[in-house]
Design a protein around this motif. Sequence first.
Motif, PDB file in Angstrom:
ATOM      1  N   ALA A  86      -2.521  68.375  46.881  1.00 21.61           N
ATOM      2  CA  ALA A  86      -2.720  66.978  47.268  1.00 21.61           C
ATOM      3  C   ALA A  86      -3.953  66.372  46.623  1.00 21.61           C
ATOM      4  O   ALA A  86      -3.933  65.216  46.195  1.00 21.61           O
ATOM      5  CB  ALA A  86      -2.796  66.860  48.789  1.00 21.61           C
ATOM      6  N   TYR A  87      -5.039  67.130  46.549  1.00 25.80           N
ATOM      7  CA  TYR A  87      -6.261  66.610  45.938  1.00 25.80           C
ATOM      8  C   TYR A  87      -6.007  66.241  44.479  1.00 25.80           C
ATOM      9  O   TYR A  87      -6.446  65.198  44.001  1.00 25.80           O
ATOM     10  CB  TYR A  87      -7.394  67.634  46.042  1.00 25.80           C
ATOM     11  N   GLY A  88      -5.271  67.094  43.764  1.00 25.92           N
ATOM     12  CA  GLY A  88      -4.944  66.825  42.370  1.00 25.92           C
ATOM     13  C   GLY A  88      -4.050  65.607  42.218  1.00 25.92           C
ATOM     14  O   GLY A  88      -4.222  64.804  41.301  1.00 25.92           O
ATOM     15  N   MET A  89      -3.092  65.446  43.134  1.00 26.77           N
ATOM     16  CA  MET A  89      -2.223  64.273  43.102  1.00 26.77           C
ATOM     17  C   MET A  89      -3.046  62.996  43.283  1.00 26.77           C
ATOM     18  O   MET A  89      -2.825  62.005  42.584  1.00 26.77           O
ATOM     19  CB  MET A  89      -1.178  64.349  44.217  1.00 26.77           C
ATOM     20  N   ASN A  90      -3.962  63.030  44.232  1.00 26.27           N
ATOM     21  CA  ASN A  90      -4.810  61.867  44.478  1.00 26.27           C
ATOM     22  C   ASN A  90      -5.663  61.561  43.247  1.00 26.27           C
ATOM     23  O   ASN A  90      -5.773  60.413  42.833  1.00 26.27           O
ATOM     24  CB  ASN A  90      -5.697  62.104  45.703  1.00 26.27           C
ATOM     25  N   ASN A  91      -6.241  62.590  42.656  1.00 25.23           N
ATOM     26  CA  ASN A  91      -7.068  62.405  41.452  1.00 25.23           C
ATOM     27  C   ASN A  91      -6.237  61.837  40.303  1.00 25.23           C
ATOM     28  O   ASN A  91      -6.696  60.946  39.590  1.00 25.23           O
ATOM     29  CB  ASN A  91      -7.702  63.736  41.040  1.00 25.23           C
ATOM     30  N   LEU A  92      -5.045  62.356  40.144  1.00 23.41           N
ATOM     31  CA  LEU A  92      -4.176  61.865  39.075  1.00 23.41           C
ATOM     32  C   LEU A  92      -3.790  60.412  39.338  1.00 23.41           C
ATOM     33  O   LEU A  92      -3.752  59.593  38.409  1.00 23.41           O
ATOM     34  CB  LEU A  92      -2.940  62.746  38.935  1.00 23.41           C
ATOM     35  N   GLY A  93      -3.544  60.081  40.591  1.00 21.59           N
ATOM     36  CA  GLY A  93      -3.268  58.688  40.945  1.00 21.59           C
ATOM     37  C   GLY A  93      -4.427  57.790  40.552  1.00 21.59           C
ATOM     38  O   GLY A  93      -4.227  56.691  40.018  1.00 21.59           O
ATOM     39  N   PHE A  94      -5.642  58.252  40.799  1.00 21.22           N
ATOM     40  CA  PHE A  94      -6.832  57.490  40.421  1.00 21.22           C
ATOM     41  C   PHE A  94      -6.893  57.300  38.909  1.00 21.22           C
ATOM     42  O   PHE A  94      -7.232  56.217  38.424  1.00 21.22           O
ATOM     43  CB  PHE A  94      -8.089  58.200  40.935  1.00 21.22           C
ATOM     44  N   CYS A  95      -6.546  58.355  38.158  1.00 16.51           N
ATOM     45  CA  CYS A  95      -6.524  58.239  36.696  1.00 16.51           C
ATOM     46  C   CYS A  95      -5.548  57.159  36.254  1.00 16.51           C
ATOM     47  O   CYS A  95      -5.871  56.342  35.382  1.00 16.51           O
ATOM     48  CB  CYS A  95      -6.155  59.576  36.060  1.00 16.51           C
ATOM     49  N   TYR A  96      -4.363  57.130  36.851  1.00 18.08           N
ATOM     50  CA  TYR A  96      -3.388  56.101  36.493  1.00 18.08           C
ATOM     51  C   TYR A  96      -3.841  54.714  36.946  1.00 18.08           C
ATOM     52  O   TYR A  96      -3.648  53.733  36.232  1.00 18.08           O
ATOM     53  CB  TYR A  96      -2.011  56.421  37.087  1.00 18.08           C
ATOM     54  N   GLU A  97      -4.450  54.641  38.118  1.00 15.87           N
ATOM     55  CA  GLU A  97      -4.905  53.337  38.617  1.00 15.87           C
ATOM     56  C   GLU A  97      -5.986  52.736  37.719  1.00 15.87           C
ATOM     57  O   GLU A  97      -5.998  51.538  37.456  1.00 15.87           O
ATOM     58  CB  GLU A  97      -5.454  53.470  40.041  1.00 15.87           C
ATOM     59  N   LYS A  98      -6.886  53.575  37.222  1.00 18.00           N
ATOM     60  CA  LYS A  98      -8.030  53.097  36.442  1.00 18.00           C
ATOM     61  C   LYS A  98      -7.847  53.253  34.929  1.00 18.00           C
ATOM     62  O   LYS A  98      -8.703  52.828  34.162  1.00 18.00           O
ATOM     63  CB  LYS A  98      -9.304  53.838  36.851  1.00 18.00           C
ATOM     64  N   GLY A  99      -6.754  53.886  34.495  1.00 19.44           N
ATOM     65  CA  GLY A  99      -6.544  54.110  33.065  1.00 19.44           C
ATOM     66  C   GLY A  99      -7.479  55.169  32.511  1.00 19.44           C
ATOM     67  O   GLY A  99      -7.952  55.062  31.387  1.00 19.44           O
ATOM     68  N   ILE A 100      -7.732  56.204  33.275  1.00 17.89           N
ATOM     69  CA  ILE A 100      -8.641  57.284  32.865  1.00 17.89           C
ATOM     70  C   ILE A 100      -7.846  58.346  32.123  1.00 17.89           C
ATOM     71  O   ILE A 100      -7.063  59.078  32.714  1.00 17.89           O
ATOM     72  CB  ILE A 100      -9.368  57.882  34.091  1.00 17.89           C
ATOM     73  N   GLY A 101      -8.012  58.399  30.820  1.00 17.08           N
ATOM     74  CA  GLY A 101      -7.317  59.380  29.993  1.00 17.08           C
ATOM     75  C   GLY A 101      -5.845  59.094  29.791  1.00 17.08           C
ATOM     76  O   GLY A 101      -5.136  59.907  29.214  1.00 17.08           O
ATOM     77  N   THR A 102      -5.390  57.952  30.251  1.00 17.12           N
ATOM     78  CA  THR A 102      -3.982  57.579  30.156  1.00 17.12           C
ATOM     79  C   THR A 102      -3.880  56.056  30.248  1.00 17.12           C
ATOM     80  O   THR A 102      -4.874  55.374  30.434  1.00 17.12           O
ATOM     81  CB  THR A 102      -3.163  58.253  31.293  1.00 17.12           C
ATOM     82  N   ASN A 103      -2.675  55.551  30.136  1.00 17.73           N
ATOM     83  CA  ASN A 103      -2.452  54.116  30.307  1.00 17.73           C
ATOM     84  C   ASN A 103      -2.470  53.760  31.784  1.00 17.73           C
ATOM     85  O   ASN A 103      -2.125  54.573  32.630  1.00 17.73           O
ATOM     86  CB  ASN A 103      -1.096  53.710  29.715  1.00 17.73           C
ATOM     87  N   TYR A 104      -2.856  52.528  32.071  1.00 14.25           N
ATOM     88  CA  TYR A 104      -2.783  52.030  33.435  1.00 14.25           C
ATOM     89  C   TYR A 104      -1.334  52.062  33.883  1.00 14.25           C
ATOM     90  O   TYR A 104      -0.442  51.669  33.144  1.00 14.25           O
ATOM     91  CB  TYR A 104      -3.273  50.578  33.524  1.00 14.25           C
ATOM     92  N   ASP A 105      -1.102  52.542  35.086  1.00 25.46           N
ATOM     93  CA  ASP A 105       0.243  52.544  35.639  1.00 25.46           C
ATOM     94  C   ASP A 105       0.110  52.468  37.156  1.00 25.46           C
ATOM     95  O   ASP A 105       0.003  53.487  37.838  1.00 25.46           O
ATOM     96  CB  ASP A 105       0.994  53.804  35.216  1.00 25.46           C
TER      97      ASP A 105
END
Length: 177
Positions: A86-105
């Motif tokens: 769950a912690y990793g899912m939340n972190n990955l969600g944050f990456c997508y929300e902020k465009g961290i290392g990936t495109n905004y989604d």
Amino acid sequence: MTTLQEIYIWLLNNQNNSNSLCLLGYFNYHGLEIELDKQIAIELYQKAAESENRLAQSNLANEYIYGKKNYNLAFKLSKKLAGNYAYGMNNLGFCYEKGIGTNYDEEKAFELYQKAANLGNFDAINNLGWCNYEGIGTDINEEKTFELYQKAANLGNLNGTCNLGWYYCEGIGTEAC
């Protein structure tokens, strides 16, 4: 000798498993029983992470997001952790929300926050509240935001508690105090 000193000495003498390395990294990162040295901490986290230690991987992902900015590695580690953690899912969600290392989604961020929240991650519950407040990957819904902040606060999430207090003061989704 204090218990903390004893633990530190034990960790120094037992660097043979990833849990010990990760905890020793934590001691270095926060300056517990040793002078603060984030570089050594990161090296210890990396060594533990290579042994698939999820906590060390999480600590590294956060360091790459908030400290020594390396967004590509932050995304890579978060994606790896998102499998059933769950912690990793939340972190990955944050990456997508902020465009961290990936495109905004925003939709992907919302979906990942929802999955992590369903597994009980209170940071994700708070993040879902934010999504409902801002309309990130979903419609704006003040009542749902209030419910999510309240749930996160009840689970001990400090951000959820602050957000809930703000909602009460402003009378958003509830009556003003």
